[in-house]
Structure formats: structure tokens, C-alpha cells
Design a protein around this motif. Structure first.
Motif, PDB file in Angstrom:
ATOM      1  N   ARG A 556       0.830  -1.209   0.000  1.00 26.26           N
ATOM      2  CA  ARG A 556       0.000   0.000   0.000  1.00 26.26           C
ATOM      3  C   ARG A 556       0.864   1.258   0.000  1.00 26.26           C
ATOM      4  N   ALA A 557       1.998   1.201   0.692  1.00 21.14           N
ATOM      5  CA  ALA A 557       2.908   2.347   0.692  1.00 21.14           C
ATOM      6  C   ALA A 557       3.506   2.571  -0.698  1.00 21.14           C
ATOM      7  N   MET A 558       3.820   1.496  -1.424  1.00 17.95           N
ATOM      8  CA  MET A 558       4.344   1.643  -2.786  1.00 17.95           C
ATOM      9  C   MET A 558       3.351   2.376  -3.673  1.00 17.95           C
ATOM     10  N   VAL A 559       2.105   1.955  -3.634  1.00 20.77           N
ATOM     11  CA  VAL A 559       1.085   2.603  -4.458  1.00 20.77           C
ATOM     12  C   VAL A 559       0.880   4.043  -4.024  1.00 20.77           C
ATOM     13  N   ALA A 560       0.924   4.287  -2.729  1.00 19.41           N
ATOM     14  CA  ALA A 560       0.748   5.652  -2.237  1.00 19.41           C
ATOM     15  C   ALA A 560       1.893   6.548  -2.685  1.00 19.41           C
ATOM     16  N   VAL A 561       3.117   6.042  -2.674  1.00 15.19           N
ATOM     17  CA  VAL A 561       4.257   6.824  -3.154  1.00 15.19           C
ATOM     18  C   VAL A 561       4.098   7.141  -4.629  1.00 15.19           C
ATOM     19  N   ARG A 562       3.579   6.194  -5.387  1.00 17.91           N
ATOM     20  CA  ARG A 562       3.343   6.443  -6.806  1.00 17.91           C
ATOM     21  C   ARG A 562       2.313   7.549  -7.023  1.00 17.91           C
ATOM     22  N   GLU A 563       1.268   7.540  -6.222  1.00 16.01           N
ATOM     23  CA  GLU A 563       0.186   8.500  -6.423  1.00 16.01           C
ATOM     24  C   GLU A 563       0.548   9.893  -5.918  1.00 16.01           C
ATOM     25  N   ASN A 564       1.139   9.979  -4.717  1.00 16.19           N
ATOM     26  CA  ASN A 564       1.433  11.298  -4.142  1.00 16.19           C
ATOM     27  C   ASN A 564       2.562  11.136  -3.136  1.00 16.19           C
ATOM     28  N   GLU A 565       3.787  11.282  -3.618  1.00 18.62           N
ATOM     29  CA  GLU A 565       4.944  11.040  -2.771  1.00 18.62           C
ATOM     30  C   GLU A 565       5.015  12.029  -1.622  1.00 18.62           C
ATOM     31  N   ARG A 566       4.766  13.300  -1.902  1.00 17.18           N
ATOM     32  CA  ARG A 566       4.860  14.306  -0.844  1.00 17.18           C
ATOM     33  C   ARG A 566       3.741  14.139   0.173  1.00 17.18           C
ATOM     34  N   GLY A 567       2.563  13.738  -0.303  1.00 17.26           N
ATOM     35  CA  GLY A 567       1.440  13.581   0.607  1.00 17.26           C
ATOM     36  C   GLY A 567       1.633  12.444   1.596  1.00 17.26           C
ATOM     37  N   VAL A 568       2.164  11.288   1.104  1.00 19.55           N
ATOM     38  CA  VAL A 568       2.310  10.148   2.007  1.00 19.55           C
ATOM     39  C   VAL A 568       3.414  10.373   3.028  1.00 19.55           C
ATOM     40  N   GLN A 569       4.378  11.223   2.705  1.00 15.46           N
ATOM     41  CA  GLN A 569       5.419  11.510   3.686  1.00 15.46           C
ATOM     42  C   GLN A 569       4.853  12.234   4.893  1.00 15.46           C
ATOM     43  N   ALA A 570       3.767  12.981   4.682  1.00 18.41           N
ATOM     44  CA  ALA A 570       3.128  13.664   5.809  1.00 18.41           C
ATOM     45  C   ALA A 570       2.460  12.676   6.763  1.00 18.41           C
TER      46      ALA A 570
END
Length: 739
Positions: A556-570
């Protein structure tokens, strides 16, 4: 364009109550960021040439010959920059656009006995016409598609043009491209030890500077040139200012194709066309390295970098006396240039364009409302039984030759699945999967030759492939999108020619591997049927591993990084670690597939590590649908069937290219999208017949039924009908940006 407007405003801002007028030489000189970049590039080029001269100790004649060839690479690099600035893609067909002209030139003179000047004119015009045809029929059609799909279209065009290059000599009763034909001014020869220069070198020295000067005048002084620069800077704003962007984009492709045609034809004068292969990848790699050094922005920096690369290539070859030493040096140059470039200097427009590379259609599971319906369970059970019969039962009745082909298809499927993990889930574009497979295959072969168990050897090869993938993926912390694709592409070419070359490193197995082992003292893998089922079992294990990863927090983190890298870091997701984990899993799967490929062929991988095979693998994965493992495997099977029934290389290239183009034209989401749309249509029908309300299927149906609202490409006219309108506004918007 935005920077130009800001500079114009800053020139008129009052400082301490006085209006300051900035002199033109200062405004357009070293204070301009692009001029400074060009100045730094020129200084770096001079320093680099000095370094090459005294480190490699190459004679001046060798460096001069490299500069001549590098100037031809520079024309192609400038075409790459032009297309990138206009379409935000890497044109992988840029080399083959010129390759067609080069092969046609040699065939017309040697096969049809044409005079030199008419053959030259027809060859260049043919290259320009091919560029115009590609833009009007394909690039314009996919203009609104994700950049990933549009880039794949250029790979398909490269595949088709490669087939054309192999067919052209046959039209003139020639088996291969002729290597020798008369060139005017060849009577002019002079000796500059250790080389002898001919009239073809003189022709390049006269033509390339003249063409470069003509391009400089065109972009600086003509309305069309200014329109091209403004459109490349910001297509949306150019439309608002009344510039016909579609027409200007056609001119860009025509200019780029013309420069490639001239470069390929003149290179043919000096070194001749390749024997039994195509010219495009050779030209593309050098030009692509130069364009990347220029960050796909500055035409003249790209040209200067290409000249420097040509000098380096000749100097390294003179020092090592073998061509295998050149790709690793070029890979190091590309990697250093990409890592050294500050990511903060990338504009928001470019960053937005790169984000469209990760546009992958997600595959959803069967809705829980229908999972327990008897009709659904029986249908999917029947599909599994049919798949089991095709993959497990049917091969029992096939001959060894066809089973051998199916084994290679299974191995290729594992390699394509490694791209699903890296590109489909994480959005990291990679053209280096065969490089990871090569390292895994080499380690597996070494351990097997030393008597290790085959399973242990495959595991060790997979771990080494994962480590190599992490090492290559570390620059991904600063590089992404198409620039990462270039870096991995250069890595694979360097691996195939140098790092995995037995003549360079003694640990790489050079001899033919012995018979395959007996697995668990029961199954003799030397028999094709046993080896096929062994590969099929490992493919099933890879699919189970991928399912477990995708359903975990890491997936799920891989897909999230693909979609919005800056957003998932928050939300506390470590994007760096997630990317490296994706590289590790992808490299492991690719390396295991490489180990199986070495066992399948009883020897090391050589042909697969070339440029064509890496582009082909990426093409197959995208056509299948990077979000769908089933679609990717279906695509691999389709290509394997074509390879089996179409033995002629040139016909196979044309068939693959045209067939895949038709698939993408009708269904851009690929074979995986077709499969899952058929599944959803069946589920929707079952839900309707039984009166079951499924919100997700209803939403999909409504979205499909709604008419698509298209925005016009051209803005409405801002003047009364019948008034004359200039092609571009009086103010040269964006002037000074691209060159």
C-alpha cells in the motif's frame, strides 16, 4: 516563459527611487540563468576535453574524429530536446527516424546506382516525411494520453522503423545494408596520424556548422521559430495567445526528423550502416546521454555535450582497443550528470509532466456483494480450470520444441512481473530489468558450475540481483520519471558490454553450462517438460509473493508513493525506503528469471542485454497493463505466439509494432484493461439479473455512459471574422528559453 516575464518586470522595477535600465549584454549574458548554464557547460566541456587528452593520452587526430562523430550525435540530441520540450516525452524513435534515411541512402547508391545528390535529397526528404507521418497519425492521436502511453508509442514507432530498415536493402536486391559506396570529395584525403581523413569528414565539417547556424537563426529570427519556442515553454499559454499548437508541434517533429536524417546519412558516409542490424539504438544512446546532460532543456548544451561524448568514445576506444569499454564510461557520465543536477531546479510544469508517467489503472477485486453468488463462483472456477488445462495439461501432449518455447515464455513473464512491482506499483520507470537478470544469471551459473544446489544458486542469484537493483535505485532518490529510465537504460547497456563480459571479468562464466541438474533426486530438469513445470512452479511462487506484498502495508505504501509522494510523507511513510524496497523486490524477481534463462539456454545472456530487448520488455509490460499481473502475462503470451509463428525478423518487427499500436488506439489501458472490463461487464450483468445493488459497478457504468467533454485545442478567435492574424504575437513570448 514565466521566467522571461519575471525578468522583464525586474528590469523596470525602481531601485532607491530610480529606474534602472539593465544593458542587453548583461540581461542576455551571464546574468541569464540559461546563458550561465551554457557557459558552465562550455567550460566543463573544455576541461573534459583536456582531461581526456592527458588521461587517455589520445592523439589530437583521435579527438578530432570523435568531435566530428559527436557533432552528428548532437543533431539527434537537439531533436530529442525539441520533442521533449513540446510533448514532455523521450522520443525513442529519434534514432530510427534517421536510421531509415541512412539505410535508404546506402541502398540507393549501391543497389540502384543513383547519383549522390539525388540519393541524398530523397533520403533526407524521406526522413522528414516519416517524421511528419508519425506526428500526424500517432502523436497527435495520443496527445491527451498519459506520457507513459505516448512514450510507448515512440517505442512502437522505433520497432516499426527497425523492421523498415531491414526491409529496405531487400527492395534493391541486397541481403544487408551495403558498407561501401562512392562519396563526393573522397579524392580529398589527408593524413593526420594515426588516421586518414577523407572528403566525408570535410562534408560533415561544412554541413553541421551551417545547419546549426541555420537553426540558431530560425529560432531567433523567424515567427515560426519563436512560436516553436513559446509552445515548448508552455503549450497552454501559447494557445491562449493564439498560437496553433498542433501545427507547431508538427513543425517540431519535422525539424527533429530532418536533423536525425542528416546525422544518420552523414554518419553512413564515415562508418557505414551496421551489418544485419538497425542503426537507431546506436545513435539513440549517445544522443540521449547528451540530451540528459542538458536536462532536456537547452539545445546548444545538448549539442556541446554530444561533441564531448563523441570525443570520449573515440578516446576510450583508442586507449582500450575494444568497444566494450565505451558503454560503462557513458553510463558513469549519465549517472553523474543526473545526480549532480539539482532536483529543485525542475519547474512545476516539468514535474507535472513527469507525474503522468505513473498513470496506471488500478485493478479492483470482485465486489463482496457478488463474491458469494453461485453464477460468479462457477464462472471463475471454470476459468481457473481452463487456465490449468492450458498451462499444465496441454503441454504434456506437445513436442519438446514447443515446450521449450513455453518455458521461455514463463521466464519472460516473471521478468515482466518485476516491472509490475517497480513501475506499476511504485511508478519508477525502469529500462534495466534485463541488466538485473544478467547479474542474477551470471551468479546462478557460477554457483551451479561449482556444484551448488540449483535452488540455492537461484536464491543467491536473486539476492545479488536485489543488491544490484538497490545500488542502481539509489539515484532514484534524486531522479525519477523519464530521467530514471535513461539511467537504467544506460546501466543495462553497460552491464551487457562490460560488467557481464567474460573478457573483462574472469568470474563471469564464458563456457557452455553442463546439463541441467536433477531436482530433489527425482526430476531431471534437462528434459524440457520437467524444466517447464519447474519454471511454472516458480512463476506461481512469484505471483503468491506479489499478492502478499500488495496486500501488506509495504504494498500500500508503494502505491501511495506512486500516487502522491509528498502527501504520504506527511503520514509518516518513508518514501526513500519504500522505493528501495520496490527496487529490491523487482531486482530479486528479475534476477531469478535471469538464472532460469541461463539454465534454459545452457549459457550466459548476451543478446537479451541489448537495447532492443530492454525496450521490448518495457513495451510488453505496458501493453499488458502495468496495474494487472494477468494482463502482463497475457501480453507476454501474445508476443511469444507471434515470435513462434512469424520467424522473419523484419516481418515480426512490423507485425508487433502495428498490432500493438492498434491495441493502444482502441484500448489505451492495454490487455489488462480489456480483461477486467469484460469481467466487470459480466458482474454487472449478474447483478442486474439478480437485483443486487453494487455501488462500484453502478458508478463505473454511469461514468462510461456520460458523454466525454473535450476542450478545443485552439482558442476561439479574438478578432472579427476576416481580419488578419499573425502566427505569433508581437512580443516574443518565451524567447531565449530553449536554445
Amino acid at each position: 516563459m514565466v521566467d522571461a516575464i519575471r525578468e522583464e518586470r525586474s528590469e523596470q522595477e525602481p531601485v532607491r527611487g530610480r529606474r534602472v535600465v539593465v544593458p542587453g549584454w548583461a540581461r542576455d549574458g551571464i546574468t541569464d540563468p540559461h546563458a550561465r548554464r551554457g557557459l558552465y557547460a562550455a567550460a566543463g566541456t573544455i576541461a573534459f576535453l583536456v582531461f581526456v587528452r592527458f588521461v587517455y593520452e589520445a592523439p589530437p587526430a583521435i579527438l578530432f574524429n570523435g568531435a566530428v562523430l559527436g557533432s552528428l550525435y548532437g543533431l539527434i540530441a537537439m531533436g530529442l530536446v525539441l520533442v521533449y520540450r513540446s510533448n514532455k516525452i523521450i522520443n525513442f524513435a529519434q534514432g530510427d527516424l534517421g536510421g531509415v534515411s541512412g539505410v535508404l541512402m546506402a541502398s540507393l547508391i549501391a543497389g540502384a546506382s543513383w547519383p549522390f545528390v539525388p540519393a541524398l535529397a530523397v533520403s533526407v526528404v524521406a526522413g522528414v516525411a516519416v517524421g511528419a507521418l508519425v506526428q500526424t497519425t500517432l502523436i497527435r492521436r495520443f496527445a491527451d494520453a498519459p506520457r507513459l502511453i505516448l512514450t510507448v508509442v515512440t517505442i512502437l514507432v522505433s520497432t516499426i522503423l527497425a523492421g523498415v530498415q531491414l526491409i529496405i536493402p531487400q527492395l534493391f536486391d541486397l541481403k544487408t545494408s551495403p558498407q561501401g559506396f562512392p562519396v563526393p570529395f573522397d579524392f580529398f584525403r589527408f593524413r593526420w596520424a594515426p588516421l586518414t581523413f577523407r572528403g566525408s569528414h570535410l562534408l560533415v565539417l561544412l554541413a553541421v556548422p551551417a545547419l546549426a547556424a541555420a537553426l540558431a537563426w530560425f529560432f531567433a529570427r523567424t515567427r515560426l521559430g519563436i512560436a516553436v519556442r513559446a509552445s515548448a515553454e508552455s503549450a497552454d499559454r501559447a494557445r491562449l495567445l493564439g498560437i496553433p499548437v498542433k501545427r507547431v508541434n508538427l513543425y517540431v517533429w519535422v525539424i527533429a526528423a530532418g536533423m536525425s536524417a542528416v546525422a544518420a546519412v552523414m554518419r553512413t558516409f564515415i562508418v557505414g550502416p551496421p551489418i544485419g542490424s538497425v542503426l537507431g539504438p546506436t545513435l539513440l544512446f549517445r544522443a540521449l546521454a547528451a540530451a540528459v546532460i542538458a536536462k532536456m532543456e537547452n539545445l546548444w548544451v545538448a549539442f556541446g555535450a554530444a561533441v564531448a561524448i563523441g570525443v570520449v568514445e573515440e578516446a576510450v576506444f583508442f586507449d582500450a582497443q575494444r568497444t566494450s569499454a565505451v558503454p560503462p564510461v557513458l553510463f558513469a557520465i549519465v549517472l553523474v550528470a543526473l545526480v549532480a543536477q539539482s532536483r529543485g531546479t525542475v519547474s512545476r510544469a516539468v514535474d507535472k509532466a513527469q507525474s503522468t508517467w505513473s498513470a496506471v489503472r488500478e485493478v479492483r477485486p470482485i465486489p463482496p456483494e457478488l463474491a458469494g453468488v453461485a453464477a460468479v463462483r462457477r464462472t471463475f472456477l471454470g476459468g481457473r480450470v481452463l487456465l490449468f488445462a492450458v498451462l499444465v495439461v496441454w503441454p504434456v501432449f506437445l513436442g519438446t520444441g514447443r515446450v521449450n518455447l513455453m518455458s521461455y515464455g514463463v521466464i519472460y513473464g516473471m521478468l515482466a512481473l518485476s516491472l509490475v512491482i517497480l513501475t506499476g506499483w511504485t511508478g519508477q520507470i525502469s529500462l534495466g530489468q534485463w541488466g538485473f537478470a544478467g547479474f542474477g544469471g551470471a551468479v546462478t551459473g557460477v554457483m551451479y558450475l561449482n556444484g551448488w544446489n540449483v535452488l540455492v544458486a537461484l536464491l543467491a542469484g536473486g539476492l545479488v540481483g536485489a543488491a544490484v537493483a538497490i545500488a542502481v535505485g539509489i539515484p532514484a532518490l534524486r531522479i525519477r520519471g523519464l530521467f530514471l529510465a535513461v539511467a537504467t537504460f544506460a546501466f543495462t547497456l553497460a552491464a551487457g558490454s562490460f560488467f557481464l563480459n567474460p573478457q573483462e571479468f574472469s568470474w563471469v562464466p564464458a563456457q557452455r553450462l553442463p546439463l541441467r541438474p536433477i531436482l530433489l533426486e527425482r526430476w531431471d530438469l534437462e528434459t524440457e517438460h520437467a524444466f517447464y513445470y519447474f519454471c511454472l512452479a516458480l512463476l506461481g511462487a512469484v505471483l503468491l509473493m506479489m499478492k502478499a506484498i500488495r496486500s501488506s502495508r509495504t504494498g500500500r505504501a508503494m502505491v501511495a508513493v506512486r500516487e502522491n509522494e509528498r502527501g504520504v510523507q506527511a503520514f509518516g511513510v518513508n518514501a526513500v525506503r519504500t522505493k528501495l524496497v520496490a527496487f529490491a523486490f523487482s531486482g530479486f524477481v528479475a534476477a531469478v528469471a535471469g538464472g532460469l534463462a541461463v539454465m534454459h539456454q545452457h549459457g550466459r545472456l548476451a543478446v537479451q542485454l541489448g537495447a532492443e530487448e530492454n525496450l521490448r520488455l518495457f513495451l510488453i509490460a505496458v501493453v499488458g497493463g502495468l496495474g494487472s499481473a494477468a494482463g502482463v502475462l497475457t501480453s507476454v503470451g501474445l508476443f511469444q505466439v507471434v515470435d513462434f509463428f512469424v520467424p522473419a525478423a523484419e516481418v515480426r518487427l512490423l507485425f508487433n509494432g502495428i498490432g500493438v499500436l492498434l491495441i493502444l488506439l482502441v484500448y489505451p489501458s492495454g490487455l489488462g484493461g480489456i480483461l477486467y472490463d469484460l469481467r466487470d461487464a459480466f458482474l454487472r450483468r449478474v447483478a442486474t439479473a439478480r437485483g443486487i445493488h453494487v455501488p462500484s459497478l453502478v458508478a463505473d457504468s454511469r461514468q462510461a455512459d456520460e458523454p466525454e467533454v473535450l476542450e478545443p485545442d485552439e482558442p476561439p478567435p479574438m478578432v472579427a471574422e476576416g481580419d488578419a492574424v499573425d502566427l505569433v504575437p508581437a512580443e516574443p513570448v518565451g524567447a531565449g528559453r530553449m536554445p
